[in-house]
Every structure is written in C-alpha cells, then in structure tokens.
Design a protein around this motif. Structure first.
Motif, PDB file in Angstrom:
ATOM      1  N   UNK A  31      20.669 -21.871 -60.820  1.00  0.00           N
ATOM      2  CA  UNK A  31      19.495 -21.927 -61.266  1.00  0.00           C
ATOM      3  C   UNK A  31      19.186 -23.334 -62.214  1.00  0.00           C
ATOM      4  N   UNK A  32      19.690 -23.530 -62.948  1.00  0.00           N
ATOM      5  CA  UNK A  32      19.503 -24.846 -63.847  1.00  0.00           C
ATOM      6  C   UNK A  32      19.904 -25.837 -63.108  1.00  0.00           C
ATOM      7  N   UNK A  33      20.037 -26.009 -61.797  1.00  0.00           N
ATOM      8  CA  UNK A  33      20.295 -27.357 -61.058  1.00  0.00           C
ATOM      9  C   UNK A  33      21.779 -27.896 -61.446  1.00  0.00           C
ATOM     10  N   UNK A  34      22.491 -27.573 -61.727  1.00  0.00           N
ATOM     11  CA  UNK A  34      24.077 -27.837 -62.068  1.00  0.00           C
ATOM     12  C   UNK A  34      24.718 -27.709 -60.827  1.00  0.00           C
ATOM     13  N   UNK A  35      24.720 -26.871 -59.996  1.00  0.00           N
ATOM     14  CA  UNK A  35      25.515 -26.988 -58.739  1.00  0.00           C
ATOM     15  C   UNK A  35      24.785 -26.405 -57.756  1.00  0.00           C
ATOM     16  N   UNK A  36      25.128 -26.872 -56.539  1.00  0.00           N
ATOM     17  CA  UNK A  36      24.247 -26.533 -55.367  1.00  0.00           C
ATOM     18  C   UNK A  36      25.139 -25.828 -54.227  1.00  0.00           C
ATOM     19  N   UNK A  37      25.336 -24.431 -54.268  1.00  0.00           N
ATOM     20  CA  UNK A  37      26.025 -24.000 -53.041  1.00  0.00           C
ATOM     21  C   UNK A  37      25.313 -23.949 -51.724  1.00  0.00           C
ATOM     22  N   UNK A  38      26.169 -23.907 -50.705  1.00  0.00           N
ATOM     23  CA  UNK A  38      25.580 -23.646 -49.423  1.00  0.00           C
ATOM     24  C   UNK A  38      25.083 -22.171 -49.218  1.00  0.00           C
ATOM     25  N   UNK A  39      24.253 -22.125 -48.415  1.00  0.00           N
ATOM     26  CA  UNK A  39      23.878 -20.596 -48.219  1.00  0.00           C
ATOM     27  C   UNK A  39      24.405 -20.282 -46.468  1.00  0.00           C
ATOM     28  N   UNK A  40      24.832 -19.038 -46.467  1.00  0.00           N
ATOM     29  CA  UNK A  40      25.289 -18.768 -44.986  1.00  0.00           C
ATOM     30  C   UNK A  40      23.656 -18.290 -44.755  1.00  0.00           C
ATOM     31  N   UNK A  41      23.754 -17.968 -43.315  1.00  0.00           N
ATOM     32  CA  UNK A  41      22.526 -17.392 -42.719  1.00  0.00           C
ATOM     33  C   UNK A  41      21.968 -16.070 -43.262  1.00  0.00           C
ATOM     34  N   UNK A  42      22.904 -15.435 -43.687  1.00  0.00           N
ATOM     35  CA  UNK A  42      22.929 -14.101 -44.467  1.00  0.00           C
ATOM     36  C   UNK A  42      22.427 -14.271 -45.888  1.00  0.00           C
ATOM     37  N   UNK A  43      22.426 -15.627 -46.460  1.00  0.00           N
ATOM     38  CA  UNK A  43      22.222 -15.821 -47.808  1.00  0.00           C
ATOM     39  C   UNK A  43      23.265 -15.949 -48.777  1.00  0.00           C
ATOM     40  N   UNK A  44      24.394 -15.605 -48.453  1.00  0.00           N
ATOM     41  CA  UNK A  44      25.815 -15.645 -48.831  1.00  0.00           C
ATOM     42  C   UNK A  44      26.133 -16.851 -49.520  1.00  0.00           C
ATOM     43  N   UNK A  45      26.433 -17.127 -50.936  1.00  0.00           N
ATOM     44  CA  UNK A  45      26.741 -18.372 -51.485  1.00  0.00           C
ATOM     45  C   UNK A  45      27.929 -18.808 -51.187  1.00  0.00           C
ATOM     46  N   UNK A  46      28.333 -20.151 -50.621  1.00  0.00           N
ATOM     47  CA  UNK A  46      29.478 -20.627 -50.376  1.00  0.00           C
ATOM     48  C   UNK A  46      29.634 -21.927 -51.298  1.00  0.00           C
ATOM     49  N   UNK A  47      30.897 -21.972 -52.016  1.00  0.00           N
ATOM     50  CA  UNK A  47      31.113 -23.084 -52.861  1.00  0.00           C
ATOM     51  C   UNK A  47      32.357 -23.853 -52.433  1.00  0.00           C
ATOM     52  N   UNK A  48      32.626 -25.201 -53.087  1.00  0.00           N
ATOM     53  CA  UNK A  48      33.621 -25.904 -52.747  1.00  0.00           C
ATOM     54  C   UNK A  48      34.450 -26.082 -53.862  1.00  0.00           C
ATOM     55  N   UNK A  49      35.729 -26.649 -53.464  1.00  0.00           N
ATOM     56  CA  UNK A  49      36.492 -26.996 -54.714  1.00  0.00           C
ATOM     57  C   UNK A  49      35.835 -27.863 -55.758  1.00  0.00           C
TER      58      UNK A  49
END
Length: 101
Positions: A31-49
């Motif tokens: 929310x604070x704009x510090x990280x940007x996870x990807x969202x799946x079609x169902x809205x699930x957040x996905x993160x990287x290493x």
C-alpha cells in the motif's frame, strides 16, 4: 532474460514464513508503494525473491525507526542514481563504438 530472482511466483504465506513479517505488514508495504507484487487472475499476490530481499531491508530499517515515507524516498533516489549511471555508461559505450567505426 529475466533472472529467477525476479519471477513472481511466491505466495504471501510463503513470504510470511521466509521473512517473519505478518501478511498485514506485507500488504501495508505494498500500500505504501514499497513493493509491487504481481496479481493472478483471481487477485492472489505473487512475490519474487527480489521482493523478499526488499522486504527484509524494509524490516531492518523499520526496526531502526525509519518511517516508510523515508524508505520510499531512499528507494526512489537509489533508482534514479542507478538510472543515471546506466545512461552514462550507455553514452560512453556509444561514443567509444562510434569512434571505432
């Protein structure tokens, strides 16, 4: 080619386990704009290493009392510095190879 570190395949639950941050903290940093996870079609957040590394740095700074707005400013400044360095390097390489032609 994208590095394996940048592939956004890790769920928030796994990020929670790896970092010790609560899911609420992880969402707050998004929310604070510090990280940007990807969202799946169902809205699930996905993160990287890479996201996990960023989250660990954020957690360390927060433990030291640094506010999230200061962390964001620092991240933006570091990105600008990197962009400027990259642009200068490209310019130097272009100038060098133009001389060789």
């Amino acid at each position: 080619m994208t590095s394996y570190k940048d592939n956004k395949v890790i769920t928030i639950g796994t990020v929670n386990e790896l970092t010790g941050l609560s899911e609420r903290q992880i969402r707050y940093y998004e929310e604070r704009g510090l990280i940007y996870p990807k969202r799946t079609k169902r809205g699930t957040r996905r993160y990287s290493f890479s996201d996990i590394e960023i989250l660990m740095k954020i957690a360390d700074k927060r433990e030291d009392g640094v506010q999230t707005n200061e962390i964001r400013k620092d991240m933006i400044n570091k990105k600008k510095d990197t962009d400027i360095r990259d642009e200068m390097l490209r310019g130097q390489l272009n100038a060098h190879f133009k001389k060789l032609r």
